[in-house]
Design a protein around this motif. Structure first.
Motif, short mmCIF file in Angstrom:
data_model
loop_
_atom_site.label_atom_id
_atom_site.label_comp_id
_atom_site.label_asym_id
_atom_site.label_seq_id
_atom_site.Cartn_x
_atom_site.Cartn_y
_atom_site.Cartn_z
N ALA A 37 46.21 60.02 27.80
CA ALA A 37 45.33 60.98 27.13
C ALA A 37 43.88 60.50 27.17
O ALA A 37 42.95 61.29 26.95
N ASP A 38 43.66 59.22 27.46
CA ASP A 38 42.32 58.65 27.57
C ASP A 38 41.76 58.76 28.98
O ASP A 38 40.72 58.18 29.29
N HIS A 39 42.49 59.43 29.87
CA HIS A 39 42.04 59.75 31.23
C HIS A 39 42.07 58.56 32.20
O HIS A 39 41.23 58.45 33.09
N GLU A 40 43.06 57.70 32.01
CA GLU A 40 43.37 56.70 33.02
C GLU A 40 44.61 57.15 33.77
O GLU A 40 45.42 57.89 33.23
N TRP A 41 44.74 56.70 35.01
CA TRP A 41 45.96 56.93 35.77
C TRP A 41 46.56 55.58 36.14
O TRP A 41 45.86 54.57 36.17
N ILE A 42 47.86 55.59 36.35
CA ILE A 42 48.54 54.39 36.81
C ILE A 42 49.59 54.81 37.84
O ILE A 42 50.32 55.78 37.64
N ASN A 43 49.60 54.11 38.93
CA ASN A 43 50.63 54.32 39.95
C ASN A 43 51.52 53.10 39.88
O ASN A 43 51.12 52.00 40.28
N ALA A 44 52.71 53.29 39.36
CA ALA A 44 53.59 52.16 39.08
C ALA A 44 54.85 52.20 39.94
O ALA A 44 55.94 51.96 39.46
N THR B 121 56.38 47.72 39.85
CA THR B 121 55.94 47.19 38.55
C THR B 121 55.26 45.84 38.67
O THR B 121 54.62 45.39 37.74
N ALA B 122 55.37 45.19 39.83
CA ALA B 122 54.67 43.93 40.02
C ALA B 122 53.21 44.16 40.40
O ALA B 122 52.40 43.24 40.32
N ALA B 123 52.87 45.37 40.82
CA ALA B 123 51.50 45.64 41.24
C ALA B 123 51.12 47.09 40.95
O ALA B 123 50.80 47.86 41.84
N ALA B 124 51.19 47.47 39.69
CA ALA B 124 50.81 48.82 39.29
C ALA B 124 49.29 48.94 39.41
O ALA B 124 48.55 48.05 39.02
N VAL B 125 48.82 50.06 39.96
CA VAL B 125 47.40 50.28 40.19
C VAL B 125 46.86 51.21 39.11
O VAL B 125 47.50 52.20 38.76
N VAL B 126 45.65 50.88 38.59
CA VAL B 126 45.05 51.61 37.47
C VAL B 126 43.65 52.09 37.86
O VAL B 126 42.90 51.36 38.52
N VAL C 291 41.48 42.80 40.89
CA VAL C 291 40.47 43.80 40.57
C VAL C 291 39.87 44.32 41.87
O VAL C 291 39.93 43.66 42.91
N ASN C 292 39.31 45.50 41.81
CA ASN C 292 38.74 46.14 42.99
C ASN C 292 37.30 45.70 43.18
O ASN C 292 36.38 46.29 42.61
N GLU C 293 37.11 44.64 43.97
CA GLU C 293 35.76 44.13 44.21
C GLU C 293 34.89 45.15 44.91
O GLU C 293 33.67 45.19 44.71
N ALA C 294 35.49 46.00 45.76
CA ALA C 294 34.72 47.05 46.44
C ALA C 294 34.11 48.01 45.42
O ALA C 294 32.99 48.49 45.60
N LEU C 295 34.84 48.29 44.33
CA LEU C 295 34.33 49.17 43.27
C LEU C 295 33.18 48.50 42.53
O LEU C 295 32.20 49.14 42.18
N ARG C 296 33.31 47.20 42.30
CA ARG C 296 32.23 46.46 41.64
C ARG C 296 30.95 46.56 42.49
O ARG C 296 29.86 46.74 41.98
N ASP C 297 31.11 46.44 43.82
CA ASP C 297 29.98 46.49 44.73
C ASP C 297 29.44 47.91 44.91
O ASP C 297 28.26 48.10 45.15
N PHE D 277 40.60 50.66 39.77
CA PHE D 277 39.91 49.63 38.99
C PHE D 277 40.61 48.27 39.07
O PHE D 277 39.97 47.27 39.34
N PHE D 278 41.90 48.24 38.74
CA PHE D 278 42.61 46.96 38.77
C PHE D 278 44.09 47.18 38.98
O PHE D 278 44.59 48.29 38.84
N LYS D 279 44.76 46.10 39.34
CA LYS D 279 46.21 46.11 39.47
C LYS D 279 46.76 45.21 38.38
O LYS D 279 46.12 44.24 37.97
N MET D 280 47.96 45.54 37.92
CA MET D 280 48.57 44.73 36.86
C MET D 280 50.08 44.62 37.05
O MET D 280 50.71 45.51 37.61
N LYS D 281 50.58 43.51 36.60
CA LYS D 281 52.02 43.30 36.53
C LYS D 281 52.45 43.76 35.14
O LYS D 281 51.96 43.24 34.13
#
Length: 123
Positions: free
Chosen positions: A7-14, A17-22, A76-82, A97-101
């Motif tokens: 509801a806060d407008h983030e997405w996650i592709n899971a 589960t070892a590398a879910a993308v946010v 983390v997405n260094e390309a996004l930071r740049d 933005f980032f990947k998470m386990k």
């Protein structure tokens, strides 16, 4: 594809589960306008679901980015930071933005699918 939304407008592709993308949703980047800066979490940081995991700043406003699920940041997405404009041009792809386990994949069940998210943003 296991694309889910908060509801806060983030997405996650899971799919994995070892590398879910946010990232932030198309709706979020539309509301923010041109993104000019992103503050990404440090690799190794652990978040509980709903914790502030970063900040996105645009020409209009700054907004917190929340961890959609509990877990540890693995990349983390260094390309996004740049090039923060990737959040505008490809929010569901190159603008991630980032990947998470994930520490509790069952939390996915409480997130919205595309139909439910579309109803939220169009309602």
């Amino acid at each position: 594809m296991s694309l889910k939304f908060t509801a806060d407008h983030e997405w996650i592709n899971a799919d994995d589960t070892a590398a879910a993308v946010v990232g932030i949703t198309v709706h979020a980047q539309d509301a923010l306008g041109d993104v000019v800066f992103v503050d990404l979490p440090a690799v190794g940081t652990t978040f509980a679901q709903g914790d502030v995991a970063g900040v996105v700043e645009s020409v209009k406003a700054a907004a917190d980015v929340y961890a959609p699920l509990s877990g540890e940041v693995t990349e983390v997405n260094e390309a996004l930071r740049d090039d923060p404009s990737l959040a505008n041009t490809d929010p569901l792809g190159a603008g991630w933005f980032f990947k998470m386990k994930l520490s509790d994949a069952s939390q996915l069940d409480a997130l919205m699918d595309t139909t439910a998210y579309d109803a939220l943003t169009q309602g």
